[in-house]
Design a protein around this motif. Sequence first.
Motif, PDB file in Angstrom:
ATOM      1  N   LYS A  58      13.938 -14.496 -58.845  1.00 22.65           N
ATOM      2  CA  LYS A  58      15.099 -14.883 -59.654  1.00 22.65           C
ATOM      3  C   LYS A  58      16.259 -15.229 -58.726  1.00 22.65           C
ATOM      4  N   PHE A  59      16.644 -16.495 -58.716  1.00 21.77           N
ATOM      5  CA  PHE A  59      17.725 -16.964 -57.859  1.00 21.77           C
ATOM      6  C   PHE A  59      19.094 -16.708 -58.481  1.00 21.77           C
ATOM      7  N   ASN A  60      19.160 -16.838 -59.796  1.00 22.04           N
ATOM      8  CA  ASN A  60      20.374 -16.530 -60.534  1.00 22.04           C
ATOM      9  C   ASN A  60      19.974 -16.323 -61.992  1.00 22.04           C
ATOM     10  N   LYS A  61      20.916 -16.130 -62.889  1.00 19.83           N
ATOM     11  CA  LYS A  61      20.547 -15.812 -64.267  1.00 19.83           C
ATOM     12  C   LYS A  61      19.997 -17.015 -65.022  1.00 19.83           C
ATOM     13  N   TYR A  62      20.040 -18.206 -64.412  1.00 20.89           N
ATOM     14  CA  TYR A  62      19.557 -19.410 -65.070  1.00 20.89           C
ATOM     15  C   TYR A  62      18.213 -19.910 -64.544  1.00 20.89           C
ATOM     16  N   PHE A  63      17.838 -19.548 -63.316  1.00 19.05           N
ATOM     17  CA  PHE A  63      16.656 -20.149 -62.694  1.00 19.05           C
ATOM     18  C   PHE A  63      15.813 -19.123 -61.948  1.00 19.05           C
ATOM     19  N   SER A  64      14.489 -19.209 -62.179  1.00 19.93           N
ATOM     20  CA  SER A  64      13.512 -18.390 -61.450  1.00 19.93           C
ATOM     21  C   SER A  64      12.343 -19.271 -61.022  1.00 19.93           C
ATOM     22  N   LEU A  65      11.744 -18.912 -59.902  1.00 21.16           N
ATOM     23  CA  LEU A  65      10.485 -19.517 -59.467  1.00 21.16           C
ATOM     24  C   LEU A  65       9.434 -18.431 -59.568  1.00 21.16           C
ATOM     25  N   GLN A  66       8.279 -18.759 -60.169  1.00 24.42           N
ATOM     26  CA  GLN A  66       7.275 -17.737 -60.443  1.00 24.42           C
ATOM     27  C   GLN A  66       5.908 -18.165 -59.915  1.00 24.42           C
ATOM     28  N   PRO A  67       5.550 -17.802 -58.662  1.00 24.15           N
ATOM     29  CA  PRO A  67       4.181 -18.013 -58.192  1.00 24.15           C
ATOM     30  C   PRO A  67       3.221 -17.096 -58.962  1.00 24.15           C
ATOM     31  N   GLU A  68       2.019 -17.620 -59.254  1.00 25.28           N
ATOM     32  CA  GLU A  68       1.054 -16.869 -60.060  1.00 25.28           C
ATOM     33  C   GLU A  68      -0.351 -17.034 -59.492  1.00 25.28           C
ATOM     34  N   ILE A  69      -1.170 -16.010 -59.684  1.00 24.34           N
ATOM     35  CA  ILE A  69      -2.608 -16.102 -59.446  1.00 24.34           C
ATOM     36  C   ILE A  69      -3.281 -15.548 -60.695  1.00 24.34           C
ATOM     37  N   THR A  70      -4.216 -16.344 -61.261  1.00 18.87           N
ATOM     38  CA  THR A  70      -4.769 -16.023 -62.568  1.00 18.87           C
ATOM     39  C   THR A  70      -6.258 -16.320 -62.604  1.00 18.87           C
ATOM     40  N   TYR A  71      -7.012 -15.456 -63.281  1.00 20.35           N
ATOM     41  CA  TYR A  71      -8.407 -15.739 -63.617  1.00 20.35           C
ATOM     42  C   TYR A  71      -8.403 -16.295 -65.029  1.00 20.35           C
ATOM     43  N   SER A  72      -8.907 -17.522 -65.204  1.00 13.91           N
ATOM     44  CA  SER A  72      -8.813 -18.211 -66.490  1.00 13.91           C
ATOM     45  C   SER A  72     -10.191 -18.683 -66.939  1.00 13.91           C
ATOM     46  N   ARG A  73     -10.607 -18.245 -68.132  1.00 17.97           N
ATOM     47  CA  ARG A  73     -11.893 -18.641 -68.717  1.00 17.97           C
ATOM     48  C   ARG A  73     -11.641 -19.817 -69.653  1.00 17.97           C
ATOM     49  N   GLN A  74     -12.174 -20.988 -69.275  1.00 18.63           N
ATOM     50  CA  GLN A  74     -11.926 -22.220 -69.999  1.00 18.63           C
ATOM     51  C   GLN A  74     -13.251 -22.851 -70.419  1.00 18.63           C
ATOM     52  N   LEU A  98      -4.078 -20.966 -58.925  1.00 18.65           N
ATOM     53  CA  LEU A  98      -2.872 -20.717 -58.135  1.00 18.65           C
ATOM     54  C   LEU A  98      -1.794 -21.642 -58.686  1.00 18.65           C
ATOM     55  N   GLY A  99      -0.732 -21.058 -59.192  1.00 14.76           N
ATOM     56  CA  GLY A  99       0.319 -21.865 -59.801  1.00 14.76           C
ATOM     57  C   GLY A  99       1.697 -21.435 -59.362  1.00 14.76           C
ATOM     58  N   ALA A 100       2.645 -22.302 -59.631  1.00  9.82           N
ATOM     59  CA  ALA A 100       4.059 -21.997 -59.376  1.00  9.82           C
ATOM     60  C   ALA A 100       4.865 -22.665 -60.469  1.00  9.82           C
ATOM     61  N   VAL A 101       5.450 -21.858 -61.341  1.00  7.62           N
ATOM     62  CA  VAL A 101       6.242 -22.416 -62.432  1.00  7.62           C
ATOM     63  C   VAL A 101       7.725 -22.164 -62.198  1.00  7.62           C
ATOM     64  N   ALA A 102       8.502 -23.159 -62.549  1.00  5.24           N
ATOM     65  CA  ALA A 102       9.955 -23.031 -62.527  1.00  5.24           C
ATOM     66  C   ALA A 102      10.386 -22.629 -63.929  1.00  5.24           C
ATOM     67  N   LYS A 103      11.173 -21.569 -64.025  1.00  4.16           N
ATOM     68  CA  LYS A 103      11.652 -21.073 -65.314  1.00  4.16           C
ATOM     69  C   LYS A 103      13.159 -21.295 -65.413  1.00  4.16           C
TER      70      LYS A 103
END
Length: 195
Positions: A58-74, A98-103
């Motif tokens: 969390k960089f400030n109250k408006y923006f976060s960067l969220q790296p993720e690692i997930t097991y996904s059954r598709q 492996l993902g990176a979402v901007a929130k």
Amino acid sequence: MKKVILISFVLFIGLITAQAQVKVSPGLRGGLNFSTLTNIEDNNTKTDFYVGGLVDIKFNKYFSLQPEITYSRQGDEGTYFEDGRYYSEKYELNYITLGAVAKFNFGGSGFHILAGPSLDFKVDDNYINSDPEGFDMAIVAGVGYTLPNGLGFEARIKQGFIDIYGYEGVDDDYYYDEIILNQVFQLGISYTFKM
């Protein structure tokens, strides 16, 4: 010399202050996948799950960067006709993502929108007569709400960009409306630990 020391001290204090505003919090995420494959006749949505971890930066109250690692059954659920009967079969495509979402948080509140890329590595499938590609690239977009205690709720859409059979372009015999891509709608929860 005093000016150099003073400037260095001011820069050092500014750097520490800037670093103190960034908050890093690990977390867990999981939920339901409603997945399908594009351009396949007689297919239905397959319901399965995803589970993984995240780091909320969390960089400030408006923006976060969220790296993720997930097991996904598709995959999807297909229907085929044999011996005078219709049969249903679930086609599994399981990935480590492996993902990176901007929130982006609206007004600094818990409501947010998110978007970002993901790179998916296939770890398993149940295809018998073919060998789907070993990876996929996708874009993720969604909305969510995070409570002050760190519990969050999200809805996401994930669109793959690589044909699961490795198609690389259009020629006289193959068109974009024949490309088979992953599509996933996700409903999930997350929990971010306060550090």
